[in-house]
Design an enzyme around this catalytic site. Structure first.
Site, PDB file in Angstrom:
ATOM      1  N   GLY A 287       0.817  -1.190   0.000  1.00 14.58           N
ATOM      2  CA  GLY A 287       0.000   0.000   0.000  1.00 14.58           C
ATOM      3  C   GLY A 287       0.860   1.253   0.000  1.00 14.58           C
TER       4      GLY A 287
ATOM      5  N   GLU B  80       5.125  -6.719   7.685  1.00 13.80           N
ATOM      6  CA  GLU B  80       4.569  -5.663   8.530  1.00 13.80           C
ATOM      7  C   GLU B  80       5.206  -5.548   9.912  1.00 13.80           C
ATOM      8  OE1 GLU B  80       1.713  -6.274   5.257  1.00 13.80           O
ATOM      9  OE2 GLU B  80       2.870  -7.613   6.529  1.00 13.80           O
TER      10      GLU B  80
ATOM     11  N   ASP C 298      -1.900  -7.610   7.222  1.00 14.90           N
ATOM     12  CA  ASP C 298      -3.311  -7.322   6.970  1.00 14.90           C
ATOM     13  C   ASP C 298      -3.676  -7.792   5.572  1.00 14.90           C
ATOM     14  OD1 ASP C 298      -1.856  -5.303   5.639  1.00 14.90           O
ATOM     15  OD2 ASP C 298      -3.460  -3.826   5.918  1.00 14.90           O
TER      16      ASP C 298
ATOM     17  N   GLY D  59       0.005  -5.075   0.552  1.00 13.01           N
ATOM     18  CA  GLY D  59      -1.202  -4.925  -0.241  1.00 13.01           C
ATOM     19  C   GLY D  59      -1.152  -5.637  -1.576  1.00 13.01           C
TER      20      GLY D  59
END
Length: 354
Positions: free
Chosen positions: A66, A138, A146, A115
């Site tokens: 992301g 992460e 996520d 992402g």
């Protein structure tokens, strides 16, 4: 969003989505997420589109994750609502991909992180090459996997997913196949021909012309110590087992975990263990949304991005600084209900995969 950040067009029977920010390694912006979602909506009932294919522009990879700089602004006192809205739309897209009624072919060539995993590894046909490096890194930036990452890692055989999550490690083609993050290996030189065939043939027929054995990876030979060490009940015990195993690779894994955010590492282990009991992807995404929103209020997310991405000094100052200082209440805050802000995906009725 620039109109050029996602290229959407049709080639024969295939709808093609090309992430087109090669200088940023195709990192996802909010506008890109929305554009992909619109393409899926447009093609779902279009009889001319039999297959959806997602690729990345440039030679380096599908997607590096992301828009981490925007997340840093939110975590540093900026507009947290914008970050939460981005995650809301992104996680809805992840769930949409997983339940899409037509074949969704993800070409996971090169770097696929964060992402990028979310827009590829939930697809029904996931292709890797000898150049593939997949990671959910992460914990190294004070965050928790996520985009459905804890769902995917919780499903990996044994404790392979725990190993990848806590170390923030990456895997190549063979290990991605072993961990259930991919389905087929196609040599990179054959990708243009594969894309041509996907435009003209059913997915199975196209694949059988190009799939080949992947180069060997290391994880299959490390399953013994990985499963034994990561089955422990706490991060501290995992580190003790890794240190006592006598395996050089285990010692290296312990060092990587110790360098990551203590709070994020503990929250990640809790998230993985909870994900195993939650059931469908939608329920895990609901949990990840709570975790992500909570992470915005922690000092480690902003600090981790600063150290790894902004200043690149690779010397984050975590707070708390040690595992011993991360109390149970700190971990519990990651899972606190959000009330009216809940993602609410689990309340929807999943469609059957094609």
């Amino acid at each position: 969003m620039s109109a050029e950040e996602v290229l959407v067009h049709r080639e024969g029977r295939a709808g093609l989505i090309v992430l087109n920010r090669p200088k940023a390694l195709n990192a996802l912006t909010h506008g890109m997420v929305r554009r992909i979602a619109r393409a899926l909506d447009d093609w779902e009932h279009d009889p001319a589109v039999a297959t959806v294919v997602i690729t990345g522009a440039g030679e380096r990879g599908l997607c590096a994750g992301g828009d981490i700089v925007a997340i840093h602004r939110a975590a540093s006192g900026g507009d947290q609502g914008a970050a939460e809205e981005f995650w809301r739309d992104e996680y809805h897209l992840n769930a949409r991909i997983a339940r899409y009624p037509k074949p969704y072919v993800a070409v996971m060539d090169g770097i696929v992180m964060g992402g990028g995993v979310g827009v590829s590894a939930h697809g029904s046909v996931r292709i890797v090459t000898e150049r593939t490096r997949i990671a959910l890194p992460e914990t190294g930036i004070g965050f928790v996997p996520d985009v459905g990452g804890t769902y995917l890692l919780a499903l990996a055989p044994g404790e392979l997913g725990t190993h990848l999550a806590l170390t923030a490690g990456s895997v190549g083609a063979a290990d991605a196949l072993l961990c259930g993050l991919a389905d087929h290996h196609v040599p990179a030189e054959r990708l243009p021909a594969l894309l041509d065939d996907l435009a003209e043939r059913p997915v199975h027929d196209a694949l059988e012309r190009h799939v080949a054995a992947a180069p060997p990876g290391p994880l299959a030979g490390q399953r013994g110590w990985i499963d034994r060490c990561y089955a422990a009940g706490s991060v501290e015990e995992i580190l003790d087992r890794l240190g006592d195993s006598g395996e050089p690779e285990a010692k290296a894994a312990a060092d990587r975990i110790a360098a990551n955010s203590p709070s994020a590492v503990k929250a990640t282990l809790a998230a993985l263990r909870r994900a195993r009991a939650l059931g469908p992807l939608e329920a895990v995404l609901d949990q990840e949304y709570r975790i992500s929103c909570a992470a915005l209020a922690t000092p480690d997310l902003a600090e981790g991005i600063r150290a790894q991405v902004i200043d690149k000094d690779r010397s984050p100052r975590w707070h708390p600084a040690t595992l011993a200082e991360v109390e149970d209440a700190v971990v519990a805050r990651y899972f606190a209900p959000l009330g009216e802000r809940e993602l609410g995906l689990a309340a929807t009725t999943p469609l059957e995969r094609w």
